[in-house]
Motif scaffolding. Structure first.
Motif, mmCIF file in Angstrom:
data_model
loop_
_atom_site.group_PDB
_atom_site.id
_atom_site.type_symbol
_atom_site.label_atom_id
_atom_site.label_comp_id
_atom_site.label_asym_id
_atom_site.label_seq_id
_atom_site.Cartn_x
_atom_site.Cartn_y
_atom_site.Cartn_z
ATOM 1 N N TYR A 194 4.803 31.240 44.702
ATOM 2 C CA TYR A 194 3.843 31.819 45.633
ATOM 3 C C TYR A 194 4.275 33.230 45.992
ATOM 4 N N ARG A 195 3.378 33.947 46.650
ATOM 5 C CA ARG A 195 3.658 35.291 47.126
ATOM 6 C C ARG A 195 3.351 35.358 48.622
ATOM 7 N N VAL A 196 3.948 36.327 49.302
ATOM 8 C CA VAL A 196 3.808 36.455 50.757
ATOM 9 C C VAL A 196 3.334 37.858 51.089
ATOM 10 N N LYS A 197 2.379 37.967 51.982
ATOM 11 C CA LYS A 197 1.880 39.267 52.402
ATOM 12 C C LYS A 197 2.990 40.067 53.068
ATOM 13 N N ASP A 198 3.091 41.316 52.656
ATOM 14 C CA ASP A 198 4.072 42.224 53.253
ATOM 15 C C ASP A 198 3.457 43.609 53.251
ATOM 16 N N GLY A 199 2.572 43.862 54.230
ATOM 17 C CA GLY A 199 1.838 45.113 54.237
ATOM 18 C C GLY A 199 0.849 45.140 53.078
ATOM 19 N N THR A 200 0.875 46.235 52.316
ATOM 20 C CA THR A 200 -0.015 46.346 51.155
ATOM 21 C C THR A 200 0.565 45.677 49.927
ATOM 22 N N LEU A 201 1.847 45.330 49.972
ATOM 23 C CA LEU A 201 2.491 44.676 48.843
ATOM 24 C C LEU A 201 2.633 43.179 49.127
ATOM 25 N N HIS A 202 2.606 42.403 48.093
ATOM 26 C CA HIS A 202 2.767 40.961 48.218
ATOM 27 C C HIS A 202 4.009 40.562 47.434
ATOM 28 N N GLY A 203 5.096 40.345 48.176
ATOM 29 C CA GLY A 203 6.354 40.012 47.525
ATOM 30 C C GLY A 203 6.423 38.553 47.144
ATOM 31 N N PRO A 204 7.293 38.226 46.209
ATOM 32 C CA PRO A 204 7.431 36.825 45.790
ATOM 33 C C PRO A 204 8.052 35.971 46.884
ATOM 34 N N GLY A 205 7.571 34.731 47.027
ATOM 35 C CA GLY A 205 8.151 33.792 47.975
ATOM 36 C C GLY A 205 9.529 33.339 47.519
ATOM 37 N N LYS A 206 10.389 33.050 48.471
ATOM 38 C CA LYS A 206 11.790 32.767 48.154
ATOM 39 C C LYS A 206 12.191 31.314 48.424
ATOM 40 N N HIS A 207 11.221 30.455 48.736
ATOM 41 C CA HIS A 207 11.587 29.101 49.151
ATOM 42 C C HIS A 207 10.921 28.044 48.278
ATOM 43 N N GLN A 208 10.833 28.315 47.020
ATOM 44 C CA GLN A 208 10.231 27.363 46.086
ATOM 45 C C GLN A 208 11.034 26.067 46.030
ATOM 46 N N ALA A 209 12.355 26.184 45.995
ATOM 47 C CA ALA A 209 13.207 24.999 45.909
ATOM 48 C C ALA A 209 13.086 24.141 47.175
ATOM 49 N N VAL A 210 12.946 24.784 48.324
ATOM 50 C CA VAL A 210 12.792 24.044 49.582
ATOM 51 C C VAL A 210 11.515 23.207 49.553
ATOM 52 N N ALA A 211 10.432 23.798 49.060
ATOM 53 C CA ALA A 211 9.162 23.080 48.981
ATOM 54 C C ALA A 211 9.256 21.910 48.003
ATOM 55 N N GLU A 212 9.899 22.119 46.863
ATOM 56 C CA GLU A 212 10.052 21.047 45.877
ATOM 57 C C GLU A 212 10.834 19.865 46.463
ATOM 58 N N ARG A 213 11.918 20.166 47.185
ATOM 59 C CA ARG A 213 12.737 19.103 47.766
ATOM 60 C C ARG A 213 11.951 18.318 48.800
ATOM 61 N N TRP A 214 11.171 19.005 49.636
ATOM 62 C CA TRP A 214 10.413 18.328 50.692
ATOM 63 C C TRP A 214 9.330 17.434 50.093
ATOM 64 N N LEU A 215 8.611 17.919 49.104
ATOM 65 C CA LEU A 215 7.574 17.104 48.483
ATOM 66 C C LEU A 215 8.160 15.861 47.826
ATOM 67 N N ASP A 216 9.296 16.032 47.190
ATOM 68 C CA ASP A 216 9.942 14.878 46.552
ATOM 69 C C ASP A 216 10.351 13.846 47.601
ATOM 70 N N ALA A 217 10.901 14.308 48.732
ATOM 71 C CA ALA A 217 11.301 13.394 49.804
ATOM 72 C C ALA A 217 10.094 12.698 50.415
#
Length: 801
Positions: A273-296
């Motif tokens: 995913y990407r996150v709004k940061d002004g006019t730029l949309h930087g890459p999200g940094k918590h992909q692993a956190v989301a994967e772990r939570w969904l699995d749990a």
């Protein structure tokens, strides 16, 4: 309701006899004092029971274990006493006070609301019970205490709910006698043996969050979603709110109530995913956190019932009271309901129930019930403070409403027990004991009848609230007076024939809830966005890249989570609409300057630009402002289909015929294929100027002059080239012939020119330079035109003939 119910028993217990004696003394003592004409000043003994000063010391109960004791257990109470007054407390004692037995659920609530010491209702300290001595407690200081007492010494004569108080008795410098300076009350649920009929208790475990995903997606093939912020990751991390709910819920007998939007958002994070940061949309940094939570979560829900709310948990009350009259609003609820089941099943691989509606705080009225059932839900989770029963006991939750809908009425006292600040250990401990006491009181109201009770707690519990709820549910694990059930079973339970089946009137809907509803403007904004999306999607060849992200965003605009956040909700709606308008403006007509049409017929070009990443198809209509002066194939307007590739522009040419000279206003407008105007029209002017025979003659003469001039220039160039060649040949011959002495003339002058030379030879022009008499060549001068320009054509642009 049960708040007015008496706990049935067999004859008066010792505690009740003690209560009667206390009441007799309480009412008889003043009468006796009046008869004996006692002096007006109070004695120290009477002052010790005076409530004055009973809030000087704050008594905090941190733990009570076990929370539901049985015979043979030892009850341990720990806590803290804090001097809130301005005087030092001396010779203080912390002791226990047990009794009397509670006779109704409403009495439990009354005791909960008390603060100061009440000599006529609070029991005396236990005889021979352990105490804690505190010789001195200065203002502002605290002291810890711990009391342990066997259950047999608590005076619990029979099953029931008992009041337990911890008090501090001491003296201050201005009152040199013992008096109660502080007290805290709680409850001890005492049911040593399992009841014959246990209450079926259903506890809802909500997994709901606020909206985090915007309507934007990246331009890649995966359509990577863009989040408004990255705050959801904090709830998913270990120790976060959502992580704690999953960790606790997996071991509890609960029914999971899930917002599908939360699952879709976390699933999007897990896939990048990407996150709004002004006019730029930087890459999200918590992909692993989301994967772990969904699995749990997927593992936690196995073997449990799962209820899916409509996508994004729409605010049913706001929709019923403010939005149902705005066209299309109910359609959003229907699409959100249809999306719920597939989303949960795809992500969690379980089949959820999708026929439950859950209005805010379980408050209902006829309009809310009508809206909830319009999307397919035939069961509404209400609450007993909205659907009230005038019964001396707590009835079974399920009952049929008059319109054919099944109402599942949750118990208000149990459902609201864990609201508030549960971070303080004391608040958590008191809430657990109150919950257990109320649940036992329900069973003892009618021990011969088994009933089904539902608990629907706050929608978004905090970490501390979730932990407290889990502690309370573990207190019921022995199943001595209740046993776990699920929401589907509760809805199917046999209704109590005496329970209310009338939907409360709209006038009874709580004002504090109505004041926090979404405004009418919110639903108007949703309609505007939906209308523009409907107009936009018909021109697209890949609608799947645009329609789902915006449809989901519109559903999120209706979420219950926006209550109390009017500004944030409005900003989210504005962002969604503005982004949609940015996309629609990517397909537009290119501005055109005025044209000049020379002749009776010509073609008029109109350019359409497509900045999108997919092909679009529209219809372009060009309309003449004066059909008699300029027509398009004999008509006032002409339509041509247009298909433009992504990232390209296309020029569409219209055949035009002129009848009369003059200026003609023209209008170009894009339309969808169903005839709906798309975008803003573009206007320009065509100047018709017919070419006459005289004009043609003048033009022909000019062309002839140009040809003759060219011939003359060509001849002159040939003569110059011939002379230059002769001169070069003569010079070469002179270089190869031996020189002969020239005869000198008598006068010694130079010899004359060669015989036959009538005139002096013209001097040769320098090499590479034209003859002075020759005309300048057309290619010699510096170009007098500027570089090409990409700007729109200027006035006087001519069209192809």
């Amino acid at each position: 309701m049960a708040e007015a119910a008496d706990i049935q028993g067999t004859g008066p217990s010792p505690a009740r006899r003690w209560l009667r004696r206390t009441i007799t003394v309480a009412f008889g003592a003043p009468l006796l004092a009046g008869l004996l004409q006692a002096p007006a000043t109070s004695s120290p003994a009477f002052a010790a029971e005076d409530a004055t000063g009973s809030k000087t010391v704050d008594v905090s109960l941190d733990t009570l274990a076990p929370s539901a004791p049985v015979e043979g257990d030892t009850v341990t109470i720990t806590g803290t006493v804090t001097n809130r007054g301005k005087k030092t407390v001396t010779d203080a004692t912390v002791d226990l006070r047990v009794g009397p037995q509670m006779t109704s659920r409403s009495e439990i609530e009354q005791v909960t609301g008390r603060t100061g010491y009440r000599p006529y209702s609070d029991p005396a300290p236990l005889d021979d019970a352990p105490t804690v001595e505190i010789p001195r407690l200065n203002p502002g200081l605290s002291a810890d205490f711990s009391l342990s007492v066997p259950v047999s010494d608590l005076g619990l004569d029979e099953a029931g709910v008992y009041q337990l108080g911890v008090s501090l008795t001491g003296q201050t410098s201005d009152h040199r006698y013992d008096r109660v300076l502080g007290i805290e009350r709680t409850f001890v649920p005492y049911q040593p043996e399992a009841t014959e009929k246990k209450t079926q208790l259903t506890y809802l475990w909500p997994l709901i969050s606020s909206a985090h995903v915007s309507a934007e997606t990246a331009t890649d093939d995966q359509q990577t979603p863009v989040f408004e912020d990255d705050t959801l990751a904090a709830e998913l991390k270990p120790g976060g709110r959502l992580d704690e709910l999953v960790s606790l819920g997996k071991d509890l007998p609960v029914t999971w109530v899930v917002d599908p939007d939360l699952l879709a958002s976390v699933d999007a994070m897990a896939n990048g995913y990407r996150v709004k940061d002004g006019t730029l949309h930087g890459p999200g940094k918590h992909q692993a956190v989301a994967e772990r939570w969904l699995d749990a979560l997927e593992k936690a829900v196995q073997g449990h019932k799962v209820v899916a709310l409509p996508f994004a948990d729409p605010d049913l009350a706001s929709l019923a009271h403010r939005g149902k009259d705005v066209p299309g609003s109910l359609g959003h609820l229907q699409s959100a309901t249809a999306l719920a089941g597939t989303t949960v099943e795809t992500i969690l691989h379980v089949q959820p129930a999708t026929d439950f509606a859950w209005p805010v705080d379980g408050a209902v009225d006829p309009s809310i019930v009508a809206v909830a059932t319009s999307a397919g839900a035939d069961k509404v989770i209400a609450r007993s403070d909205s659907v009230r029963d005038d019964l001396p006991y707590t009835p079974t939750s399920a009952r049929p409403f008059s319109n054919g809908t099944t109402a599942v009425v949750s118990d208000a006292l149990l459902s609201t027990t864990f609201e508030g600040d549960m971070v303080r250990t004391e608040n958590s401990t008191l809430a657990v004991q109150k919950f257990l006491a109320q649940s036992l009181a329900i069973t003892l109201e009618q021990p011969e009848d088994q009933r089904s009770v539902v608990v629907a707690p706050q929608r978004v519990p905090t970490v501390a609230q979730a932990q407290t709820m889990a502690t309370a549910l573990r207190g019921l694990s022995a199943k001595r007076w209740s046993q776990p059930s699920d929401l589907l079973a509760a809805a199917a339970a046999k209704p109590d024939p005496d329970a209310s089946t009338a939907v409360p009137a709209g006038s009874r809907y709580p004002k504090k809830l109505r004041d926090r509803e979404l405004p009418v403007q919110a639903f108007r904004d949703m309609k505007t966005t939906r209308d523009e999306l409907d107009d936009f999607k018909v021109i697209l060849t890949a609608q799947y890249r645009v329609v789902p992200p915006f449809s989901n965003a519109i559903n999120r605009e209706m979420s219950t989570s926006w209550r109390g956040q009017a500004r944030a909700a409005a900003l989210y709606r504005i962002n969604v609409l503005e982004y949609l308008q940015t996309l629609t403006e990517g397909v537009q007509l290119v501005d055109k300057s005025d044209l000049t049409l020379s002749g009776r017929s010509a073609t008029i070009p109109v350019t359409v630009q497509n900045k999108l990443l997919q092909d679009v198809h529209l219809v372009l209509r060009l309309t003449s402002g004066s059909k008699n002066r300029l027509n398009l194939n004999g008509e006032r307007y002409k339509e041509l289909p247009v298909k433009i590739s992504g990232g390209h522009s296309q020029s569409v040419k219209f055949s035009a015929s002129a009848n009369v000279n003059g200026q003609v206003p023209m209008t170009a407008q894009l339309y969808t294929e169903d005839g709906t105007p798309y975008g803003q029209p573009m206007t320009f002017t065509v100047k018709v100027s017919e070419i006459t025979a005289t004009v043609m003659l003048v033009i022909a003469g000019g062309v002839l002059l140009l040809v003759l001039a060219g011939v003359r220039m060509y001849s002159q160039r040939k003569r110059v080239a011939a002379r230059n060649a002769e001169a070069e040949a003569a010079e070469a011959e002179a270089d190869t012939t031996p020189e002969k002495p020239e005869p000198e003339s008598e006068s010694g002058a130079e010899p004359e020119a060669e015989a036959g030379a009538d005139t002096p030879r013209e001097p040769e022009a320098p090499s590479g330079e034209p003859d002075a008499d020759e005309p300048e060549q057309p290619s010699d001068p510096t170009p007098d035109t500027g570089p090409e320009s990409g700007d729109p054509s200027g006035t006087g642009e001519k069209v192809d003939r």
